[in-house]
Motif scaffolding. Structure first.
Motif, PDB file in Angstrom:
ATOM      1  N   SER A  15       0.835  -1.203   0.000  1.00 10.54           N
ATOM      2  CA  SER A  15       0.000   0.000   0.000  1.00 10.54           C
ATOM      3  C   SER A  15       0.867   1.250   0.000  1.00 10.54           C
ATOM      4  N   ARG A  17       0.227   5.311   0.261  1.00 15.05           N
ATOM      5  CA  ARG A  17      -0.829   6.281   0.553  1.00 15.05           C
ATOM      6  C   ARG A  17      -0.223   7.625   0.937  1.00 15.05           C
ATOM      7  N   ARG A  39      -1.594  -1.174  -4.018  1.00 11.83           N
ATOM      8  CA  ARG A  39      -2.756  -0.295  -3.839  1.00 11.83           C
ATOM      9  C   ARG A  39      -2.202   1.108  -3.634  1.00 11.83           C
ATOM     10  N   SER A  41      -3.098   5.226  -3.275  1.00  9.92           N
ATOM     11  CA  SER A  41      -4.142   6.220  -3.053  1.00  9.92           C
ATOM     12  C   SER A  41      -3.538   7.568  -2.678  1.00  9.92           C
ATOM     13  N   ASP A  42      -4.142   8.598  -3.229  1.00 11.20           N
ATOM     14  CA  ASP A  42      -3.780   9.985  -2.914  1.00 11.20           C
ATOM     15  C   ASP A  42      -2.285  10.242  -3.020  1.00 11.20           C
ATOM     16  N   SER A  43      -1.690   9.811  -4.118  1.00 11.23           N
ATOM     17  CA  SER A  43      -0.241   9.918  -4.285  1.00 11.23           C
ATOM     18  C   SER A  43       0.128  10.524  -5.635  1.00 11.23           C
ATOM     19  N   LYS A  64      -3.942  -1.325  -8.132  1.00 10.68           N
ATOM     20  CA  LYS A  64      -5.245  -0.706  -7.911  1.00 10.68           C
ATOM     21  C   LYS A  64      -5.040   0.740  -7.474  1.00 10.68           C
ATOM     22  N   LEU A  65      -5.674   1.654  -8.195  1.00 10.32           N
ATOM     23  CA  LEU A  65      -5.619   3.076  -7.863  1.00 10.32           C
ATOM     24  C   LEU A  65      -6.901   3.421  -7.118  1.00 10.32           C
ATOM     25  N   LEU A  66      -6.762   3.890  -5.897  1.00 12.01           N
ATOM     26  CA  LEU A  66      -7.908   4.180  -5.033  1.00 12.01           C
ATOM     27  C   LEU A  66      -8.088   5.677  -4.863  1.00 12.01           C
ATOM     28  N   GLY A  67      -9.288   6.067  -4.497  1.00  9.01           N
ATOM     29  CA  GLY A  67      -9.537   7.449  -4.121  1.00  9.01           C
ATOM     30  C   GLY A  67     -10.256   8.283  -5.166  1.00  9.01           C
ATOM     31  N   ALA A  71      -7.451  11.301  -7.669  1.00  7.01           N
ATOM     32  CA  ALA A  71      -6.735  11.120  -6.404  1.00  7.01           C
ATOM     33  C   ALA A  71      -5.244  10.865  -6.597  1.00  7.01           C
ATOM     34  N   ASN A  72      -4.868  10.302  -7.746  1.00  4.31           N
ATOM     35  CA  ASN A  72      -3.463   9.961  -8.002  1.00  4.31           C
ATOM     36  C   ASN A  72      -2.999  10.679  -9.269  1.00  4.31           C
TER      37      ASN A  72
END
Length: 96
Positions: A15, A17, A39, A41-43, A64-67, A71-72
């Protein structure tokens, strides 16, 4: 920041983040570096390089890109083998 990962099989999803300017690199010239997935996120300005990404056990997504849609920023994946994953997408983020 640059993080070098020794060869081996890591039975985990990595992860990332709230990071900026991070490079994760497998030392594949020495031996295979296998992870279950990533994973993110927010990067911003994230690089993944020289990994064998095996989603068959836990991740099922590979990377997987989250947010949400924005977000990325600038995530680069190169010289990685990604296999045994399921593809998904967010219909809200499709471009025409």
């Amino acid at each position: 920041m640059r993080i070098l990962v020794n060869p081996g099989t890591y039975d985990e999803v990595v992860s990332v983040r709230n990071r900026a300017s991070l490079s994760l690199e497998g030392l594949s010239a020495v031996g295979l570096v296998t992870v279950r997935g990533f994973r993110i996120s927010d990067s911003t300005d994230i690089t993944l390089a020289y990994f064998d990404i095996d989603g068959s056990v836990r991740a099922r997504h590979g990377v997987k890109l989250l947010g949400g849609c924005n977000a990325n920023q600038r995530v680069t994946v190169h010289d990685c083998m990604i296999h045994d994953v399921q593809g998904t997408h967010d219909p809200l983020c499709q471009r025409e």
